[in-house]
Design a protein around this motif. Structure first.
Motif, short mmCIF file in Angstrom:
data_model
loop_
_atom_site.label_atom_id
_atom_site.label_comp_id
_atom_site.label_asym_id
_atom_site.label_seq_id
_atom_site.Cartn_x
_atom_site.Cartn_y
_atom_site.Cartn_z
N ALA A 85 -133.65 -32.84 37.06
CA ALA A 85 -132.41 -33.53 36.70
C ALA A 85 -132.67 -34.99 36.34
O ALA A 85 -132.12 -35.51 35.36
N VAL A 132 -123.53 -25.73 30.18
CA VAL A 132 -124.46 -24.84 30.87
C VAL A 132 -123.97 -24.46 32.26
O VAL A 132 -124.16 -23.31 32.69
N VAL A 133 -123.34 -25.35 32.96
CA VAL A 133 -122.94 -25.10 34.36
C VAL A 133 -122.03 -23.88 34.49
O VAL A 133 -122.22 -23.07 35.41
N TRP A 193 -124.38 -31.40 27.69
CA TRP A 193 -125.05 -30.12 27.92
C TRP A 193 -124.71 -29.54 29.29
O TRP A 193 -124.59 -28.33 29.45
N ALA A 194 -124.56 -30.38 30.28
CA ALA A 194 -124.24 -29.88 31.63
C ALA A 194 -122.88 -29.20 31.63
O ALA A 194 -122.71 -28.15 32.27
N LEU A 203 -126.72 -35.63 28.41
CA LEU A 203 -126.91 -34.77 29.57
C LEU A 203 -125.56 -34.23 30.06
O LEU A 203 -125.44 -33.05 30.39
N LEU A 204 -124.55 -35.05 30.09
CA LEU A 204 -123.21 -34.61 30.49
C LEU A 204 -122.68 -33.56 29.51
O LEU A 204 -122.11 -32.55 29.91
#
Length: 86
Positions: free
Chosen positions: A57, A76-77, A72-73, A69-70
């Motif tokens: 991370a 994906v989450v 994609w998160a 990153l936010l």
């Protein structure tokens, strides 16, 4: 000699009592920070349990930047949550 021993014993009692009062005052002063310290303790425990996940991370944060990153998160989450259910 006996007078000196009694004097030292009395002085010790005064110091022990003063230390007890100081400990109580210190504990009272720390009371507002107890919840924050407990949360920090849980975070540290989680990091110690999953050092590889935390390392990945942090590396992703450094390489992608917080905004990407936010992005994609958030995509994906939900899929990871679905995979964990099954």
């Amino acid at each position: 000699m006996i007078g000196k021993v009694r004097e030292l014993a009395q002085r010790r009692q005064v110091l022990v009592a003063r230390a007890a009062v100081q400990r109580a005052e210190f504990a009272g002063a720390l009371q507002p920070a107890v919840h924050r310290l407990a949360a920090l303790d849980r975070i540290v425990a989680a990091v110690r349990q999953r050092p590889i996940v935390v390392s990945v991370a942090v590396a992703a944060l450094v390489l992608l930047g917080p905004r990407r990153l936010l992005y994609w998160a958030l995509r994906v989450v939900p899929f990871i949550a679905l995979l964990r259910r099954n």
